[in-house]
Design an enzyme around this catalytic site. Structure first.
Site, PDB file in Angstrom:
ATOM      1  CG  MET A   1       5.198   1.163  -5.663  1.00 24.00           C
ATOM      2  SD  MET A   1       6.201  -0.130  -6.399  1.00 24.00           S
ATOM      3  CE  MET A   1       5.050  -0.831  -7.525  1.00 24.00           C
TER       4      MET A   1
ATOM      5  CG  HIS B   1      -2.582   5.481  -5.242  1.00 21.02           C
ATOM      6  ND1 HIS B   1      -2.605   5.338  -6.600  1.00 21.02           N
ATOM      7  CD2 HIS B   1      -1.752   4.517  -4.774  1.00 21.02           C
ATOM      8  CE1 HIS B   1      -1.809   4.327  -6.954  1.00 21.02           C
ATOM      9  NE2 HIS B   1      -1.281   3.816  -5.866  1.00 21.02           N
TER      10      HIS B   1
ATOM     11  CD  GLN C   1       7.057  -3.494  -4.625  1.00 26.19           C
ATOM     12  OE1 GLN C   1       7.431  -2.982  -3.575  1.00 26.19           O
ATOM     13  NE2 GLN C   1       5.784  -3.520  -4.996  1.00 26.19           N
TER      14      GLN C   1
ATOM     15  CG  ASP D   1      -2.156  -4.525  -4.131  1.00 25.97           C
ATOM     16  OD1 ASP D   1      -1.944  -5.128  -5.185  1.00 25.97           O
ATOM     17  OD2 ASP D   1      -2.373  -3.290  -4.080  1.00 25.97           O
TER      18      ASP D   1
ATOM     19  CB  SER E   1      -0.014   2.497 -11.057  1.00 28.66           C
ATOM     20  OG  SER E   1      -0.362   2.978  -9.795  1.00 28.66           O
TER      21      SER E   1
HETATM   22  P1  AMP Z   1       0.873   0.908  -5.286  1.00 26.49           P
HETATM   23  O1  AMP Z   1       1.100   2.311  -5.664  1.00 26.49           O
HETATM   24  O2  AMP Z   1       0.315   0.071  -6.381  1.00 26.49           O
HETATM   25  O3  AMP Z   1       2.044   0.277  -4.597  1.00 26.49           O
HETATM   26  O4  AMP Z   1      -0.276   0.956  -4.189  1.00 26.49           O
HETATM   27  C1  AMP Z   1      -0.161   1.716  -3.038  1.00 26.49           C
HETATM   28  C2  AMP Z   1      -1.320   1.423  -2.112  1.00 26.49           C
HETATM   29  O5  AMP Z   1      -2.536   1.723  -2.783  1.00 26.49           O
HETATM   30  C3  AMP Z   1      -1.412  -0.058  -1.730  1.00 26.49           C
HETATM   31  O6  AMP Z   1      -1.803  -0.164  -0.376  1.00 26.49           O
HETATM   32  C4  AMP Z   1      -2.473  -0.576  -2.656  1.00 26.49           C
HETATM   33  O7  AMP Z   1      -3.149  -1.710  -2.143  1.00 26.49           O
HETATM   34  C5  AMP Z   1      -3.398   0.623  -2.732  1.00 26.49           C
HETATM   35  N1  AMP Z   1      -4.208   0.555  -3.951  1.00 26.49           N
HETATM   36  C6  AMP Z   1      -3.769   0.531  -5.230  1.00 26.49           C
HETATM   37  N2  AMP Z   1      -4.803   0.435  -6.075  1.00 26.49           N
HETATM   38  C7  AMP Z   1      -5.922   0.400  -5.328  1.00 26.49           C
HETATM   39  C8  AMP Z   1      -7.312   0.301  -5.615  1.00 26.49           C
HETATM   40  N3  AMP Z   1      -7.779   0.196  -6.854  1.00 26.49           N
HETATM   41  N4  AMP Z   1      -8.186   0.288  -4.566  1.00 26.49           N
HETATM   42  C9  AMP Z   1      -7.728   0.359  -3.308  1.00 26.49           C
HETATM   43  N5  AMP Z   1      -6.446   0.461  -2.975  1.00 26.49           N
HETATM   44  C10 AMP Z   1      -5.549   0.483  -3.956  1.00 26.49           C
END
Ligand code: AMP
Length: 510
Positions: free
Chosen positions: A29, A36, A61, A153, A189
């Site tokens: 996102m 990421h 979501q 997550d 984020s």
């Molecule tokens: P998001 O941008 O929050 O939707 O996350 C995108 C992807 O990055 C998802 O698969 C998250 O689980 C992963 N992600 C976000 N933060 C972390 C983190 N601190 N460690 C590992 N993976 C992450």
């Protein structure tokens, strides 16, 4: 390959149709951070597939309008970060592209009820349905081979795995452990919206989980009430804190080798999640199957790749057979045998060539135990009750703290019935006889006529499967792999994929 930014669904469809190699897909996102980056760089290092990152803040979501409006957006920087870390293409669709008004083709997906009724699902109504809907849409547009997700997550990861399974999508999930900031809090984020004080509260929360892990390692239990009391005393507002089975998200029981301690706290407007995996012992892989199915070659390679101990139980039975034969011991005599077994020690030692030697009473028997003479008596000796009892106990002692891959005939059924992954490796008799004949370790087998070898294998199968104690049998929860058509590397990769599906990457972190 030319790096591209794609913004429209028609464009992504065109792009997809012109790509012949497999795709690694990394959905995000945006407002990218080191979590990421780790996902993107892991995808890049894993294979030579094309890496596609998507950046899309999915309104479906969000259960709170202001949360959606305040979601940090840093597109220009995200593009730079993605390309610098291994992305070949970036997909940045608009909301109208993903959810065109009046488009009847959009499928709104309901997340698994069991999995979404726990943890975050309790307070974020519809959140996981929104996640499933957008990922289903993106997977159908992109058709990737691999989907890269963060274990941060964890509940989302389980729900998406369930989605892929129920919708029969041909995509494998690859996961990475939670990436943390310098102070131990999970990178997110949303962290940019935190005040200094809020950040400190999360640090306390994450540290408390870490402390619970340390206590668990000693006491093998979790005191939820105590943790909640401590956090409340520090004015931390807890939304939930649960100790659960890591895959079903039902209450954890004492039998669970791996469990998850997961919580969510509120800091002002921001809600943050963190978790920790608890393990009673390190994981165990049990590989059973008949002689000549490729077990030892495959097991050795798996041990090396996953950095696990290799427990060759067959070699233990062979070593014992060798000793009984050499000392001319009448193994039918129960009393005498029991006394002899008491004084026996069997050990494995790495010989520095990525292989290991087997010692019985400090005598190295690695090569001698592979002779046809030993092959012809080992099945009989291993069917003796006292022998099995003795060696099963020895094997369990070696496996007490886990972290091993064991091969044999009764590993999944008798020695380690609680192994995290059980595989039953087999192959047709014709194939196994061919393999035995070309086995460089056994000169006897190389000299033997193929039909004679087939006869011997059949007889050995019969003896192994029909003995009274621990017969060769596939455990109910074992996964059968028939290896005739696969190369060794393919079998190894299959088993490693199954292992990765069952064991969170985070459990590898000490
Ligand atoms: P998001 O941008 O929050 O939707 O996350 C995108 C992807 O990055 C998802 O698969 C998250 O689980 C992963 N992600 C976000 N933060 C972390 C983190 N601190 N460690 C590992 N993976 C992450």
């Amino acid at each position: 390959m030319k790096k591209v930014i794609i913004r429209k669904t028609e464009e992504i469809e065109n792009w997809r149709n012109n790509i012949s190699s497999d795709i690694n897909f990394i959905p995000t996102m945006g407002n990218l951070h080191n979590g990421h980056i780790k996902l993107i760089s892991t995808a890049k290092d894993d294979n030579s597939n094309v890496n596609l990152v998507s950046i899309f803040v999915n309104p479906l979501q969000f259960d709170n309008k202001s949360d959606l409006e305040n979601y940090p957006q840093t597109i220009d920087n995200d593009i730079k970060i993605s390309f610098a870390n291994g992305a070949d293409a970036i997909f940045i669709p608009s909301t109208e592209d993903i959810y065109p008004p009046n488009n009847k083709n959009i499928k709104f997906i309901k997340a698994s009820l069991e999995l979404s009724s726990a943890l975050c699902g309790l307070n974020r109504i519809g959140h996981f349905d929104g996640v499933c809907t957008v990922i289903y849409r993106l997977l159908n547009l992109i058709k990737p081979k691999n989907l890269y997700l963060g274990e941060k997550d964890w509940q989302q990861l389980l729900i998406l795995r369930n989605l892929i399974l129920t919708k029969k999508l041909n995509v494998a999930i690859k996961s990475i452990p939670t990436q943390r900031d310098f102070d131990g809090i999970p990178l997110s984020s949303r962290n940019v919206n935190l005040s200094k004080n809020e950040r400190e509260l999360i640090r306390v929360f994450s540290n408390e989980l870490l402390l619970a892990k340390k206590i668990f390692q000693q006491e093998k239990k979790v005191n939820l009430k105590e943790i909640i009391k401590k956090l409340s005393a520090k004015k931390i507002s807890i939304e939930y804190l649960e100790h659960l089975h890591p895959y079903t998200l039902q209450q954890s029981s004492v039998e669970d080798n791996i469990s998850i301690l997961a919580g969510a706290i509120r800091c002002g407007e921001t809600r943050l999640i963190d978790h920790i995996f608890l393990m009673r012992r390190r994981p165990i892989i049990a590989i059973d199957g008949p002689a000549g199915s490729g077990k030892s070659t495959v097991t050795k390679l798996i041990a090396k790749k996953l950095k696990l101990l290799y427990l060759d139980t067959g070699a233990m039975y062979r070593a014992l057979s060798w000793l009984l034969k050499k000392e001319n011991i009448d193994y039918q005599k129960e009393k005498k045998l029991q006394n002899i077994l008491k004084g026996i020690s069997i050990m494995f030692k790495s010989n520095g060539n990525a292989n290991q030697d087997v010692f019985i009473n400090n005598y190295c028997v690695t090569n001698e135990i592979r002779s046809q003479e030993i092959s012809s008596i080992v099945s009989k000796i291993s069917s003796i009750k006292e022998v099995r009892k003795f060696l099963v106990e020895e094997q369990r002692k070696i496996g007490e703290s886990g972290g091993l891959v064991a091969e044999g005939r009764d590993i999944g059924t008798t020695v380690f019935p609680d192994a995290e992954l059980k595989v039953f490796l087999t192959a047709s008799i014709d194939e196994r006889a061919k393999r035995r004949k070309s086995d460089k370790k056994s000169e006897d087998s190389q000299k033997m006529d193929l039909n004679k070898l087939k006869e011997l294998i059949k007889r050995r199968d019969f003896e192994d499967s029909n003995r009274e104690i621990s017969p060769l049998k596939k455990a109910n929860d074992a996964i059968e792999i028939i290896t005739d058509k696969y190369s060794i590397d393919e079998v190894v990769d299959k088993i490693i994929d199954l292992y990765n599906e069952r064991i969170p990457k985070e459990t590898e972190i000490k």
